[in-house]
Motif scaffolding. Structure first.
Motif, PDB file in Angstrom:
ATOM      1  N   THR A  83      27.661  21.729  19.396  1.00 48.07           N
ATOM      2  CA  THR A  83      26.239  22.021  19.282  1.00 48.07           C
ATOM      3  C   THR A  83      25.989  22.904  18.066  1.00 48.07           C
ATOM      4  OG1 THR A  83      26.338  24.058  20.580  1.00 48.07           O
ATOM      5  CG2 THR A  83      26.081  21.992  21.796  1.00 48.07           C
ATOM      6  N   GLY A  84      24.711  23.067  17.744  1.00 55.66           N
ATOM      7  CA  GLY A  84      24.316  24.114  16.820  1.00 55.66           C
ATOM      8  C   GLY A  84      24.076  25.386  17.623  1.00 55.66           C
ATOM      9  N   CYS A 137      22.987  20.101  16.812  1.00 55.10           N
ATOM     10  CA  CYS A 137      21.554  20.379  16.941  1.00 55.10           C
ATOM     11  C   CYS A 137      21.332  21.824  17.378  1.00 55.10           C
ATOM     12  CB  CYS A 137      20.910  19.439  17.950  1.00 55.10           C
ATOM     13  SG  CYS A 137      20.690  17.754  17.340  1.00 55.10           S
ATOM     14  N   THR A 138      20.342  22.457  16.763  1.00 57.16           N
ATOM     15  CA  THR A 138      19.932  23.803  17.139  1.00 57.16           C
ATOM     16  C   THR A 138      18.646  23.722  17.945  1.00 57.16           C
ATOM     17  OG1 THR A 138      20.983  25.009  15.325  1.00 57.16           O
ATOM     18  CG2 THR A 138      18.973  25.959  16.231  1.00 57.16           C
ATOM     19  N   ILE A 139      18.642  24.359  19.110  1.00 56.40           N
ATOM     20  CA  ILE A 139      17.434  24.472  19.926  1.00 56.40           C
ATOM     21  C   ILE A 139      17.344  25.927  20.357  1.00 56.40           C
ATOM     22  CG2 ILE A 139      16.168  23.625  21.921  1.00 56.40           C
ATOM     23  CD1 ILE A 139      17.986  21.196  21.939  1.00 56.40           C
ATOM     24  N   SER A 140      16.321  26.626  19.884  1.00 56.29           N
ATOM     25  CA  SER A 140      16.248  28.058  20.170  1.00 56.29           C
ATOM     26  C   SER A 140      14.844  28.454  20.582  1.00 56.29           C
ATOM     27  CB  SER A 140      16.677  28.866  18.941  1.00 56.29           C
ATOM     28  OG  SER A 140      15.794  28.648  17.854  1.00 56.29           O
ATOM     29  N   ARG A 159      21.439  13.975  15.009  1.00 54.87           N
ATOM     30  CA  ARG A 159      22.361  15.082  14.757  1.00 54.87           C
ATOM     31  C   ARG A 159      21.801  16.016  13.685  1.00 54.87           C
ATOM     32  NH1 ARG A 159      24.155  10.617  12.231  1.00 54.87           N
ATOM     33  NH2 ARG A 159      24.642  10.763  10.007  1.00 54.87           N
ATOM     34  N   GLY A 160      22.071  17.298  13.867  1.00 50.68           N
ATOM     35  CA  GLY A 160      21.632  18.287  12.895  1.00 50.68           C
ATOM     36  C   GLY A 160      20.167  18.655  12.981  1.00 50.68           C
ATOM     37  N   THR A 161      19.461  18.152  13.981  1.00 54.24           N
ATOM     38  CA  THR A 161      18.045  18.498  14.138  1.00 54.24           C
ATOM     39  C   THR A 161      17.912  19.948  14.599  1.00 54.24           C
ATOM     40  OG1 THR A 161      17.254  16.252  14.520  1.00 54.24           O
ATOM     41  CG2 THR A 161      16.001  18.020  15.560  1.00 54.24           C
ATOM     42  N   HIS A 162      16.876  20.626  14.094  1.00 57.88           N
ATOM     43  CA  HIS A 162      16.597  22.017  14.466  1.00 57.88           C
ATOM     44  C   HIS A 162      15.223  22.096  15.128  1.00 57.88           C
ATOM     45  CE1 HIS A 162      19.987  22.828  11.920  1.00 57.88           C
ATOM     46  NE2 HIS A 162      19.843  24.133  11.985  1.00 57.88           N
ATOM     47  N   ILE A 163      15.176  22.663  16.318  1.00 51.07           N
ATOM     48  CA  ILE A 163      13.911  22.962  16.988  1.00 51.07           C
ATOM     49  C   ILE A 163      13.893  24.464  17.218  1.00 51.07           C
ATOM     50  CG2 ILE A 163      12.476  22.549  19.008  1.00 51.07           C
ATOM     51  CD1 ILE A 163      13.855  19.843  19.294  1.00 51.07           C
TER      52      ILE A 163
END
Length: 283
Positions: free
Chosen positions: A55-56, A76-79, A104-108
């Motif tokens: 994961t990110g 993926c980053t989810i924060s 892949r590599g998506t940031h939310i």
């Protein structure tokens, strides 16, 4: 070939195989699914959902909801919030609907409210955030100025292309297609195609006239019901889809060749004319 070289070659092959099989095992067992302990950290983690491994950065899980059958790619980053451990209040900060697919590599990156509807698909490396720094004081570095939050809403059925950036305050209607690399801010209606920097409407659907500008007509080789059935039939369904698409693409290419040939003949570009243009005497 010497015995030493033969043994070294075999050892490298065995090591290569072991590393790849080991990494596959790590990826498989590192995923977050409804059957793993990691799902307990989230406000909601739907049936059939999965976050790929590695994961990110994932934190603020108590304020993150992930819908049923949503697939989130690796890295993926989810924060939610600035850093882990903050109390973000009673409301969800990031809500991802059901049957979504995030590349892949998506940031939310959420701070107040990011709502992603059902059946939303993204390409790789999409960035979505509801917060930005202000730029009101010329004497203070931008990164140290007070941030501003503005909720983001992405409607059901949207497609967001690779590398697109969704900025604070964005509201996308249902079934909006976002071109890869677009920088999006503002409100956009249902059933449109947007792209550019900044993003603007490139094509929209009129209830009376259809798509404006018009699209090339195309009839899918399967019905909506057949496609829905195939998409949930696992590997066998995917194989049928792959075969149908190959056949469909071959038919489209043949049709285009026929159209091109008819166009050439209609413009008088037959063999006699081409021969004359090449300097040969016409018959």
């Amino acid at each position: 070939m010497s015995l030493k070289l033969v043994l070294a070659t075999r050892a490298r092959r065995l090591l290569h195989s072991a590393v790849n099989r080991g990494w596959e095992w790590v990826q498989r067992h590192g995923e977050i699914t409804p059957s793993t302990l990691g799902r307990r950290r989230f406000a909601h983690f739907g049936e059939g959902a999965c976050i790929g491994f590695p994961t990110g950065a994932i934190y603020g899980e108590p304020w993150i909801s992930i819908g049923d059958h949503t697939l989130i790619g690796t890295h993926c980053t989810i924060s939610a919030g600035f850093v882990p451990g903050l109390d973000l209040g009673p409301d969800l900060v990031v809500r991802i609907g059901g049957s979504c697919s995030l590349g892949r590599g998506t940031h939310i990156v959420g701070h107040q409210s990011i709502v992603i509807g059902d059946d939303v698909f993204t390409g790789p490396n999409v960035y979505i955030t509801d917060q930005n720094h202000s730029y009101g004081d010329l004497e203070v570095p931008i990164g140290r100025q007070w941030p501003e939050n503005n909720p983001v809403e992405i409607g059901d059925g949207c497609w967001i292309g690779t590398g697109a950036i969704i900025l604070p305050g964005t509201r996308l209607g249902r079934n909006v297609a976002v071109a890869g690399g677009a920088v999006v801010r503002g409100e956009f209606p249902d059933n449109c195609v947007i792209g550019g920097v900044p993003a603007k409407i490139l094509r929209h659907h009129d209830p009376v006239e259809g798509w404006l500008p018009p699209m090339r007509p195309r009839t899918p080789s399967v019905t909506k019901e057949e496609f829905t059935m195939l998409s949930v039939c696992g590997h066998e369904g995917l194989q049928v889809m792959q075969d149908r698409l190959r056949e469909e693409t071959a038919g489209i290419l043949q049709e285009r060749l026929r159209e091109d040939a008819q166009g050439l003949n209609g413009n008088g570009l037959n063999g006699h004319t081409l021969a004359s243009e090449n300097g040969s005497p016409a018959a």
